[in-house]
Structures are given as C-alpha cells and as structure tokens.
Write a protein that holds these residues in place. Structure first.
Motif, PDB file in Angstrom:
ATOM      1  N   ASN A  18      13.967 -31.142   1.278  1.00  0.00           N
ATOM      2  CA  ASN A  18      14.715 -30.988   2.517  1.00  0.00           C
ATOM      3  C   ASN A  18      15.200 -29.563   2.791  1.00  0.00           C
ATOM      4  N   HIS A  19      14.795 -28.616   1.953  1.00  0.00           N
ATOM      5  CA  HIS A  19      15.236 -27.238   2.128  1.00  0.00           C
ATOM      6  C   HIS A  19      14.061 -26.278   1.991  1.00  0.00           C
ATOM      7  N   ARG A  20      14.208 -25.147   2.660  1.00  0.00           N
ATOM      8  CA  ARG A  20      13.169 -24.116   2.644  1.00  0.00           C
ATOM      9  C   ARG A  20      13.736 -22.819   2.085  1.00  0.00           C
ATOM     10  N   LEU A  21      12.929 -22.108   1.339  1.00  0.00           N
ATOM     11  CA  LEU A  21      13.370 -20.844   0.751  1.00  0.00           C
ATOM     12  C   LEU A  21      13.500 -19.762   1.818  1.00  0.00           C
ATOM     13  N   CYS A  22      14.609 -19.034   1.754  1.00  0.00           N
ATOM     14  CA  CYS A  22      14.815 -17.864   2.621  1.00  0.00           C
ATOM     15  C   CYS A  22      14.630 -16.564   1.834  1.00  0.00           C
ATOM     16  N   GLU A  23      15.165 -16.557   0.617  1.00  0.00           N
ATOM     17  CA  GLU A  23      15.149 -15.314  -0.145  1.00  0.00           C
ATOM     18  C   GLU A  23      15.095 -15.608  -1.633  1.00  0.00           C
ATOM     19  N   LEU A  24      14.353 -14.790  -2.347  1.00  0.00           N
ATOM     20  CA  LEU A  24      14.237 -14.898  -3.801  1.00  0.00           C
ATOM     21  C   LEU A  24      14.361 -13.501  -4.391  1.00  0.00           C
ATOM     22  N   SER A  25      15.320 -13.329  -5.289  1.00  0.00           N
ATOM     23  CA  SER A  25      15.449 -12.062  -6.014  1.00  0.00           C
ATOM     24  C   SER A  25      15.340 -12.346  -7.498  1.00  0.00           C
ATOM     25  N   GLN A  81      17.381 -19.979 -23.452  1.00  0.00           N
ATOM     26  CA  GLN A  81      18.499 -20.799 -23.016  1.00  0.00           C
ATOM     27  C   GLN A  81      18.716 -20.558 -21.523  1.00  0.00           C
ATOM     28  N   LEU A  82      18.712 -21.628 -20.745  1.00  0.00           N
ATOM     29  CA  LEU A  82      18.782 -21.519 -19.295  1.00  0.00           C
ATOM     30  C   LEU A  82      20.160 -21.935 -18.783  1.00  0.00           C
ATOM     31  N   ALA A  83      20.735 -21.095 -17.926  1.00  0.00           N
ATOM     32  CA  ALA A  83      22.013 -21.394 -17.284  1.00  0.00           C
ATOM     33  C   ALA A  83      21.823 -21.331 -15.776  1.00  0.00           C
ATOM     34  N   MET A  84      22.575 -22.159 -15.050  1.00  0.00           N
ATOM     35  CA  MET A  84      22.446 -22.171 -13.595  1.00  0.00           C
ATOM     36  C   MET A  84      23.817 -22.299 -12.945  1.00  0.00           C
ATOM     37  N   LYS A  85      23.997 -21.597 -11.835  1.00  0.00           N
ATOM     38  CA  LYS A  85      25.204 -21.679 -11.029  1.00  0.00           C
ATOM     39  C   LYS A  85      24.796 -21.886  -9.578  1.00  0.00           C
ATOM     40  N   ARG A  86      25.479 -22.802  -8.894  1.00  0.00           N
ATOM     41  CA  ARG A  86      25.170 -23.072  -7.495  1.00  0.00           C
ATOM     42  C   ARG A  86      26.384 -22.812  -6.609  1.00  0.00           C
ATOM     43  N   GLU A  87      26.142 -22.137  -5.494  1.00  0.00           N
ATOM     44  CA  GLU A  87      27.147 -21.960  -4.445  1.00  0.00           C
ATOM     45  C   GLU A  87      26.489 -22.325  -3.123  1.00  0.00           C
ATOM     46  N   LYS A  88      26.788 -23.534  -2.634  1.00  0.00           N
ATOM     47  CA  LYS A  88      26.174 -24.068  -1.427  1.00  0.00           C
ATOM     48  C   LYS A  88      24.652 -24.068  -1.572  1.00  0.00           C
ATOM     49  N   PHE A 111      16.210 -12.725 -18.081  1.00  0.00           N
ATOM     50  CA  PHE A 111      15.877 -12.663 -16.664  1.00  0.00           C
ATOM     51  C   PHE A 111      16.976 -13.318 -15.845  1.00  0.00           C
ATOM     52  N   LEU A 112      17.059 -12.892 -14.582  1.00  0.00           N
ATOM     53  CA  LEU A 112      18.012 -13.446 -13.622  1.00  0.00           C
ATOM     54  C   LEU A 112      17.274 -13.708 -12.322  1.00  0.00           C
ATOM     55  N   ILE A 113      17.497 -14.867 -11.732  1.00  0.00           N
ATOM     56  CA  ILE A 113      16.873 -15.217 -10.458  1.00  0.00           C
ATOM     57  C   ILE A 113      17.936 -15.757  -9.510  1.00  0.00           C
ATOM     58  N   ARG A 114      17.873 -15.330  -8.261  1.00  0.00           N
ATOM     59  CA  ARG A 114      18.711 -15.914  -7.224  1.00  0.00           C
ATOM     60  C   ARG A 114      17.802 -16.484  -6.141  1.00  0.00           C
ATOM     61  N   LEU A 115      18.008 -17.757  -5.812  1.00  0.00           N
ATOM     62  CA  LEU A 115      17.237 -18.457  -4.793  1.00  0.00           C
ATOM     63  C   LEU A 115      18.181 -18.888  -3.682  1.00  0.00           C
ATOM     64  N   THR A 116      17.863 -18.544  -2.444  1.00  0.00           N
ATOM     65  CA  THR A 116      18.669 -18.965  -1.302  1.00  0.00           C
ATOM     66  C   THR A 116      17.810 -19.778  -0.352  1.00  0.00           C
ATOM     67  N   PHE A 117      18.311 -20.957   0.018  1.00  0.00           N
ATOM     68  CA  PHE A 117      17.573 -21.899   0.862  1.00  0.00           C
ATOM     69  C   PHE A 117      18.327 -22.174   2.161  1.00  0.00           C
ATOM     70  N   ARG A 118      17.650 -22.833   3.090  1.00  0.00           N
ATOM     71  CA  ARG A 118      18.263 -23.384   4.293  1.00  0.00           C
ATOM     72  C   ARG A 118      17.691 -24.776   4.507  1.00  0.00           C
ATOM     73  N   GLU A 119      18.392 -25.565   5.290  1.00  0.00           N
ATOM     74  CA  GLU A 119      17.889 -26.904   5.582  1.00  0.00           C
ATOM     75  C   GLU A 119      16.572 -26.810   6.335  1.00  0.00           C
ATOM     76  N   ALA A 120      15.681 -27.746   6.056  1.00  0.00           N
ATOM     77  CA  ALA A 120      14.318 -27.668   6.589  1.00  0.00           C
ATOM     78  C   ALA A 120      14.259 -27.711   8.095  1.00  0.00           C
ATOM     79  N   HIS A 121      15.225 -28.354   8.746  1.00  0.00           N
ATOM     80  CA  HIS A 121      15.155 -28.477  10.212  1.00  0.00           C
ATOM     81  C   HIS A 121      15.793 -27.297  10.944  1.00  0.00           C
TER      82      HIS A 121
END
Length: 237
Positions: free
Chosen positions: A182-189, A203-210, A224-234
């Motif tokens: 239900n979500h689409r990627l906007c940005e990946l760093s 060892q993998l750790a994850m934090k979510r903010e919205k 490594f560090l990854i940030r993924l930002t999504f938006r609702e698909a519609h």
C-alpha cells in the motif's frame, strides 16, 4: 554521458509489479561500469587488483517503475576529489525524468583491502568542474538489534564482500508485506560504512517514524545505514 535502456520484466518485479530496488541499483552499477570502461577510469587489466566501490547513494524516485515500463538510465561523473568520485544518474520514462540518484565512489585495493588514489594505479581522472549534490550522511541508530542476518555465498560479489545491492534487499525484507503493498518509495539513502566479508553475522536494528524507516547493520560497529521514505500508494496518482 552514457545511457542504458531497459524494459522491466517479470524477474525484475516484486509482488506488486513494481521494480525491486536492488534490481534498479544493479542497473545503476551496470551503466556505471560501462561508462567507467568507456572513459578510462577503470581498465580490465586491473581486474582482481582494484575496483571502484560505492560509499554513499541517495535515490529520489518521482514515479513508480512497473512491469512493462521501458526506462532509460543515464550516468555522468562530476567533479572529483583525490579519492572521492561522484557519479550522477537520471531515470527517464518516455523522455520524462522520473528519478535521479546521487552516488559517491572510491577506488579500493582488493589485495590490501584499503582505499587507494586512482593515479597510483595509472588511472587518470578527467578534469571536471560541475559539482553534484552529495548523497546524505546518515547517523547510527540507538535502537537495539532485533534480527541477525548471515552473509551467504549469493550475497558476495567479485570484490569479495557483500554486494551493495544486497544491502537494499536485506532492508526491504524487514518491512511488512501489507505496508509495501500500500506504499510507494519516494527516497532511499544508503551509507556503506564498513566492508562486510563472507560468513559475517550482521545485527540488524530498525527505527520507524511515520513513513520513514531507518535500518542499520552492525558487527561490533556500524557496517551500513539505510533510510527508506514512502508515501501511500494512492497519493498523487
């Protein structure tokens, strides 16, 4: 400027018929390699001695890439420093810019496992003046690790370490399927902090903010560090 055309096929896609991000970054790597050979910033006789490795990347995606889409990826390098080689990509669909990626590369001695200056191996970097927006610098997380990932045969590339596209696959595997549907990627760093060799236990750790997810892979220290930002698909469809 070198370009690569690609038609998105079944094997490129996830369950939602959108291109997998690790596949997209594989396409970036292919066009970068072709460009490096064409411009002389890498030579086949250096195979096994040294190779260009990516240290940071930021993708901005303005439109989905889906099954059957025909895209064109272009790449060009920007003004370098002594050891930092910036490379910029555009993603075009029907002539329209639908994404861009900013990346930093450095030359790596595969025997001594350290960064080297291009001129030390006879590579002449062209004089360039156009600068690129640098990929983002991400900060380590304070969250506790939640899962362990064991680096396997299929994760390793010819440089003898975890391939840069596999970090993205590992990160996506931590996300819930319903959310991705239900979500689409906007940005990946992504920041590649430390070389990850075969048989490593990350060892993998994850934090979510919205709709933003931060993921870190550690082995005593950050790898490594990854940030993924999504938006609702519609949204904005």
């Amino acid at each position: 400027m070198l370009e690569k055309k690609h038609k998105v096929e079944f094997r490129d896609c996830d369950f939602a018929s959108r291109i997998k991000m690790n596949v997209l970054f594989e396409l970036f790597a292919e066009v970068a390699t072709a460009d490096a050979l064409q411009t002389g910033v890498w030579r086949e006789d250096l195979q096994g001695q040294c190779g260009w490795i990516v240290t940071k990347q930021t993708l901005k995606l303005y439109e989905d890439i889906c099954l059957g889409d025909e895209i064109t990826i272009t790449t060009q390098y920007m003004k370098p420093s002594a050891v930092i080689f910036p490379r910029y990509y555009k993603i075009l669909k029907e002539g329209k810019l639908i994404g861009e990626c900013f990346s930093q590369w450095t030359l790596f001695d595969l025997v001594k496992r350290r960064v080297v200056r291009p001129k030390s191996v006879g590579i002449v970097i062209p004089e360039l003046t156009e600068k690129m927006t640098p990929p983002e610098r991400l900060m380590p997380l304070e969250e506790e690790s939640g899962q362990t990932y064991h680096v396997r045969y299929s994760d390793i590339d010819m440089n003898g370490h975890l391939n840069n596209t596999q970090y993205i696959r590992i990160a996506y595997d931590l996300l819930e399927m319903d959310y991705l549907k239900n979500h689409r990627l906007c940005e990946l760093s992504i920041n590649y902090e430390k070389e990850v060799p075969p048989c490593t236990a990350l060892q993998l750790a994850m934090k979510r903010e919205k709709d933003t997810f931060m993921i870190e892979g550690r082995q005593e220290e950050s790898c490594f560090l990854i940030r993924l930002t999504f938006r609702e698909a519609h949204d904005h469809d």
